[in-house]
Design an enzyme around this catalytic site. Structure first.
Site, PDB file in Angstrom:
ATOM      1  N   LYS A 165       1.160  10.124  -0.456  1.00 59.81           N
ATOM      2  CA  LYS A 165       1.960   9.499   0.596  1.00 59.81           C
ATOM      3  C   LYS A 165       2.997  10.498   1.100  1.00 59.81           C
ATOM      4  CE  LYS A 165       4.809   5.309   1.275  1.00 59.81           C
ATOM      5  NZ  LYS A 165       5.256   4.057   0.612  1.00 59.81           N
ATOM      6  N   SER A 192       4.284  -0.080   2.705  1.00 58.04           N
ATOM      7  CA  SER A 192       4.436   1.101   3.526  1.00 58.04           C
ATOM      8  C   SER A 192       3.398   2.168   3.232  1.00 58.04           C
ATOM      9  CB  SER A 192       5.838   1.680   3.317  1.00 58.04           C
ATOM     10  OG  SER A 192       6.044   2.066   1.974  1.00 58.04           O
ATOM     11  N   SER A 246       5.089  -2.139  -1.632  1.00 62.99           N
ATOM     12  CA  SER A 246       4.330  -1.186  -0.827  1.00 62.99           C
ATOM     13  C   SER A 246       3.140  -0.574  -1.554  1.00 62.99           C
ATOM     14  CB  SER A 246       5.250  -0.058  -0.349  1.00 62.99           C
ATOM     15  OG  SER A 246       6.245  -0.570   0.502  1.00 62.99           O
TER      16      SER A 246
END
Length: 599
Positions: free
Chosen positions: A79, A153, A177
């Site tokens: 990420k 997210s 997330s």
């Protein structure tokens, strides 16, 4: 070689050790898959590692011994709020971007184990959101429909795994997330206990709550990643060492929502799937216990509807004041909300949080784990565009409280609605129950018949498959008692440089007995034809032949080494015991393993 749809860790590593596959083969396959999927969804990645750098990394690995590296050649995604040396870290905000001078500690650990970083994935800006819609680099969509959100997210990381582009991916999880995107893409999302994975090299969202999380196609893969990556880190204020806590395995109690607390935002199909998951867990030996959702809901509201939002501003205060206009409008609006709270408000919020935690901690006396929907339902991009904050809040109904209450969580697939949309449930346990929680979640994932990823790949509860083989000249050894990690004789395996290859279970026709007068305490494993039990937990280690020989020669009576059949049918060497001596002890088979036995 024909690659599987999902690039699961054990088969890839086993093929490399056998010499039928190389890291270069894996890199070329992944690059082809990424290129093809970019035509379906170009918003998954923010930055890809250049092909020449990936091939150089593969060549570097090929100069090393595959048997020494548990993730030899395994591709993974990161990420883009987690640093990878030489690549930009954007946090999905171009004005914030910088080039990382070193990799995050978790990335470093995984690369040291032989894994290969493929690139940086898209996210809700500054990890603020559960929708995957708050990025100037595009909005990834669920692998089950371009009109549906991927969840955020950690949006790109989840899609990269679900689409079969990488074996696993790192996300982050402050409020859900690492779990909501798992549910919306039919994969596993493991949220470790806060602090057991280093957050050094992570752009913080709420530093006291942040966790680096793991997406994978199975709980077995996710747990292997956590076990390799976790370690205390004195550079991180909330870091702490793993102190494993046991959960029961054969029989267990699980907390569920009262009927009146089951909120699915008008989606009856989700309600049906949640009820089905409860029934399937009961079939696994679980006893459902209704829980009081009120203190969990009240805790969740502290995160965005209370002073805890100030911590998001604390992490990026200078950038916010200088670049507010460069932020995503919705993200900026959330940060703006922090300005109305005082230091006094924050401390009042902390006091309230801790009072709620005391109340919730008492709930664990009634059950061992909670089983909740991961999210009420999947939503469309159009719904988010119309009500970005309200829809985001709805998606966090069953996730926002977990880190505030210091819990571990593992999200797993739980089926599909009649219109083909994914639904997931999350198993939640007290802090430090990560290992046992993942094992229990894996049992549910496998036995319930639920699949993984966009191609609905079947999974098993075992990390050891028929394709798991030792490197030439090495031996696989299953241990069941005092040699397990964390137990008194484990040092004997460490002395021989044994490497953990799998945490799995025996076939169901084995019994386990606590041996009388054994020092240190140890069990005896015997096979009973026709018996059907839960299977006993074992750890499978790989040793070289010389080390295996030394290990076996030192075994005292009544222990012996023979062949043990594992849950998936493969056979490995393992500890067996004289049946007469074993049966003179206490039968602890129902516990599911030595780690869970009450003597």
């Amino acid at each position: 070689m024909i690659f599987p749809d999902m690039l699961q860790i054990d088969p890839l590593v086993a093929s490399c050790r056998k010499g039928t596959l190389t890291p270069t083969d894996i890199v070329k396959e992944v690059l082809a898959r990424v290129e093809a999927y970019n035509r379906v969804d170009p918003a998954v990645w923010i930055t890809l590692v250049p092909a020449d750098r990936l091939l150089a990394r593969a060549a570097e690995l090929e100069s090393l011994s595959a048997s020494d590296l548990p993730f030899y050649g395994v591709p993974f995604a990161v990420k883009d709020n987690i640093d990878v040396v030489g690549l930009p870290t954007t946090a999905a905000c171009p004005a914030f971007a910088y080039t990382a001078r070193e990799s995050a500690e978790v990335v470093r650990c995984l690369e040291a184990a032989g894994a290969i970083v493929i690139g940086k994935t898209n996210l809700d800006q500054f990890a603020t959101g559960l929708v995957g819609m708050r990025s100037p680099y595009g909005q990834p969509h669920s692998v089950f429909g371009s009109e549906y959100v991927s969840g955020g997210s950690s949006s790109g990381s989840a899609v990269a795994v679900a689409a079969g582009l990488v074996s696993f991916a790192l996300g982050t999880d402050t409020a859900g997330s690492g779990r909501v995107p798992a549910a919306f893409n039919n994969i596993v999302g493991l949220k470790p206990t806060r602090g057991v994975l280093s957050t050094h090299g992570l752009v913080p969202a709420c530093e006291s709550l942040d966790c680096i999380s793991i997406f994978a196609s199975s709980t077995a893969d996710a747990l292997q990643v956590e076990q390799v990556a976790r370690a205390p880190d004195i550079r991180v204020p909330y870091s702490r060492a793993m102190d494993p806590r046991k959960l029961p395995y054969g029989t267990f109690r699980f907390g569920i929502l009262h009927k009146e607390d089951r909120f699915f935002d008008g989606c009856p199909a989700s309600a049906v799937l949640y009820e089905r998951a409860i029934q399937q867990l009961e079939e696994l030996g679980g006893t459902a216990v209704e829980l009081d959702f009120a203190p969990l809901k009240e805790t969740a509201e502290l995160l965005y509807s209370g002073p805890f939002v100030v911590e998001r501003l604390t992490a990026l205060e200078d950038f916010y004041h200088e670049h507010r206009g460069d932020m995503d409008p919705t993200v900026g609006q959330i940060f703006d909300g922090a300005n109305k709270y005082s230091a006094t408000d924050v401390f009042k919020g902390i006091y309230h949080q801790n009072l709620l935690k005391q109340e919730v901690d008492r709930m664990w006396n009634a059950f061992d784990v909670m089983v909740l929907p991961t999210a009420p339902r999947i939503v469309t991009k159009q719904e988010v565009a119309a009500q970005p904050i309200a829809v985001n809040s709805m998606l966090g109904t069953y996730t926002n409280f977990v880190n505030l209450l210091d819990m571990a969580a593992c999200a797993v697939p739980a089926g599909f609605t009649p219109d083909g949309l994914p639904f997931g449930v999350t198993l939640i346990g007290p802090s430090f129950t990560d290992d046992d929680l993942a094992l229990l979640a894996g049992r549910f994932h496998a036995v319930s018949g639920n699949t993984s990823g966009m191609n609905n790949v079947a999974v098993t509860s075992s990390t050891c498959t028929a394709s798991t083989e030792a490197a030439p000249g090495n031996v696989l050894l299953a241990v069941v008692g005092a040699h397990l990690k964390g137990f008194p004789l484990h040092w004997q395996l460490e002395k021989e440089h044994a490497v953990l290859r799998a945490t799995t279970r025996t076939a169901p026709d084995y019994r386990l007995f606590a041996l009388p007068d054994a020092v240190p305490p140890k069990p005896g494993l015997v096979r009973e034809k026709g018996f059907v039990g839960p299977g006993l937990e074992v750890e499978v280690y790989e040793l070289d032949a010389a080390g295996f020989g030394r290990f076996v020669s030192a075994l005292p009576q009544p222990m012996a080494i023979g062949k043990i059949t594992l849950a998936d049918g493969c056979e490995v060497s393992g500890f067996l015991c004289s049946e007469a001596i074993a049966r003179s002890g206490k039968d602890i088979t129902a516990s599911g393993g030595w780690r869970y036995a009450t003597l």
